[in-house]
Design a protein around this motif. Sequence first.
Motif, PDB file in Angstrom:
ATOM      1  N   THR A  29       0.848  -1.062   0.019  1.00 46.36           N
ATOM      2  CA  THR A  29      -0.263  -0.086   0.298  1.00 46.36           C
ATOM      3  C   THR A  29       0.675   1.180   0.089  1.00 46.36           C
ATOM      4  O   THR A  29       2.426   1.273   0.123  1.00 46.36           O
ATOM      5  N   ALA A  34      -3.390   4.592   4.185  1.00 44.22           N
ATOM      6  CA  ALA A  34      -4.073   3.823   2.989  1.00 44.22           C
ATOM      7  C   ALA A  34      -4.353   2.712   3.223  1.00 44.22           C
ATOM      8  O   ALA A  34      -5.382   1.810   3.217  1.00 44.22           O
ATOM      9  N   ALA A  35      -3.781   1.861   4.516  1.00 43.68           N
ATOM     10  CA  ALA A  35      -4.089   0.096   4.259  1.00 43.68           C
ATOM     11  C   ALA A  35      -5.804   0.861   5.303  1.00 43.68           C
ATOM     12  O   ALA A  35      -6.249  -0.327   5.524  1.00 43.68           O
ATOM     13  N   MET A  38      -8.170   0.982   3.407  1.00 45.26           N
ATOM     14  CA  MET A  38      -9.004  -0.099   2.188  1.00 45.26           C
ATOM     15  C   MET A  38      -9.544  -0.427   3.191  1.00 45.26           C
ATOM     16  O   MET A  38     -10.503  -1.091   3.068  1.00 45.26           O
ATOM     17  N   CYS A 149      -0.858  -3.687   9.794  1.00 45.32           N
ATOM     18  CA  CYS A 149      -0.504  -2.364   8.827  1.00 45.32           C
ATOM     19  C   CYS A 149       0.922  -1.791   9.358  1.00 45.32           C
ATOM     20  O   CYS A 149       0.346  -2.046  11.209  1.00 45.32           O
ATOM     21  N   LEU A 164      -0.104  -3.923   4.643  1.00 44.16           N
ATOM     22  CA  LEU A 164      -1.074  -4.236   5.033  1.00 44.16           C
ATOM     23  C   LEU A 164      -1.022  -6.396   5.040  1.00 44.16           C
ATOM     24  O   LEU A 164      -1.605  -6.563   3.488  1.00 44.16           O
ATOM     25  N   GLU A 200      -4.171  -4.668  -5.156  1.00 46.63           N
ATOM     26  CA  GLU A 200      -2.977  -3.528  -6.117  1.00 46.63           C
ATOM     27  C   GLU A 200      -2.909  -3.239  -6.902  1.00 46.63           C
ATOM     28  O   GLU A 200      -2.650  -3.639  -8.098  1.00 46.63           O
TER      29      GLU A 200
END
Length: 321
Positions: A29, A34-35, A38, A149, A164, A200
């Motif tokens: 990530t 960001a993780a 998500m 993460c 992650l 991804e």
Amino acid sequence: ASDVDAMLDDVRGIVANFIGAKKNNIVFTAGTTAAMNMVAKMLRLDKNSIVAVSDIDHHSARLPFVQTGARVVLCPLDEDYNIKPDCVPYADVLVITAMSNVLGMPQDVATIIKHAKQKNPNVITVVDAAQFVVHSEIDVEKFGCDFLCFSGHKIGADTGVGILYIKNPDNYQPVFFGGGMVNKIVGDDIIYNSAPDLFEAGTLPLTQIVGLKDAVSEIKKNRPDLNLIKFMYDELIKIKKVKILSFRNSALLTFVVDGMHVLDFGALIGARGVCLRVGNMCASWIHQRMGINGSIRISVGSYNTMAEIKTVIGYIKEIIK
């Protein structure tokens, strides 16, 4: 191109081994933030969902779940601001900050998760290990978590890359769509790749990912010497105007100075060539519980020396005087 694919696969295996996982559990990530975002989207939460958080959370650990509209409940903390495992509330999702970036105390993640599962066997557990990963080994199997993460830059890799871990990737759907995740499209039917490619989409930060290899190798061999923190604690506690917030056995040292704004302190010591963190550390809740607006944090790396620590102590005394 083939060599790049091989490098990414190699790094994925190294990172997986680093935290006791398998390759297909590892998703690259842009970082911890960001993780966490998500995960919050993957779980498809709504107003009927219950998410348990704690006041030692970083903004990135709590805010993505708040934005889902789920009902947020707090995990009780003890007098030292550690999560009380036996008091973890019933929840559909439990977010655990494995180590506060203000207090630097490792949490008993495995025990917290064990108690959470006693309340709800189906609870989904999400671990923010961004601070923890620098100081302690991670074994996701022993933790028993569903997600974990951390960011590459915390262990000396580049910025813009994170990890992650997903325990059961086949149970979740992607939240980003684009190139690299599609196996084939036949008419209106879209057939996606399996994990980790499924999560991804787009071009990965290739150079940053490759840098994880050396960063993991280095952090495994040379973790920060926390005796430097203990020495600094013993020296700073003697200074009347310094109020230390962290503990002697913490992985970092945080404090405030009576009569001085933390940003002013940061500017003055920064002018002397010392890089440290000042402000609310993106951890507003723990500062509010302590009744302060911000703090000063000193961290050490494996490259720091006792001579440097003594120099910093001298600067602190000079600034306060």
